[in-house]
Design an enzyme around this catalytic site. Sequence first.
Site, PDB file in Angstrom:
ATOM      1  N   ASP A  16       0.859  -1.187   0.000  1.00  0.00           N
ATOM      2  CA  ASP A  16       0.000   0.000   0.000  1.00  0.00           C
ATOM      3  C   ASP A  16       0.891   1.232   0.000  1.00  0.00           C
ATOM      4  OD1 ASP A  16      -2.372  -1.450   0.040  1.00  0.00           O
ATOM      5  OD2 ASP A  16      -2.565  -1.377   2.221  1.00  0.00           O
TER       6      ASP A  16
ATOM      7  N   ASP B 163      -7.011  -1.651  -4.242  1.00  0.00           N
ATOM      8  CA  ASP B 163      -8.033  -1.263  -3.262  1.00  0.00           C
ATOM      9  C   ASP B 163      -9.014  -0.263  -3.870  1.00  0.00           C
ATOM     10  OD1 ASP B 163      -6.705  -2.796  -1.321  1.00  0.00           O
ATOM     11  OD2 ASP B 163      -5.560  -1.078  -0.588  1.00  0.00           O
TER      12      ASP B 163
END
Length: 170
Positions: free
Chosen positions: A129, A147
Amino acid sequence: MRAVSEAAPAVTPAGRLALGLAAAALAVDQAVKAWILYGLDLPSRFSLPVFGPLRLTMVWNEGVSFGFLQARHDLVRWGLTLFALAVALALAAWARRADRRLLGTALGLIIGGAVGNAIDRARFGAVADFIDVSALGFFPWVFNVADSAITIGVMLMLADSFRRDDRPAG
């Protein structure tokens, strides 16, 4: 031998859209992650300002969405990976028969995002991330392209569920 009439059903146009969009979302996700990991070589927990509230902050997410349910054990890691791939396969089977473009778009984004994060979990043991907009003050999590694809796909699926079907039943 199966007769021609018993052949597997053809993929609908919305299904082709879904599968193509899944491949595109997966490719973009993996390309951006490769750039972050190998091009920028962004160190873990290091934060690089981009513009305005956007920063690139490298975080290894061992949990599911936004770091919930941390998976620090290999059994959980592989369970989450297999679960994501099973969901992606089930959604792909649904997408093949999709009859609406909005639903196909939603399914494609979710499939591509799920597979992208599953690949990370299988390769690295965690999901990479790096998109950080926490400076805005209302969204404290760091996330990635996969995501985003999943989140947008779910929102589009919800919007599709509210559409009115005027076709007669039967």
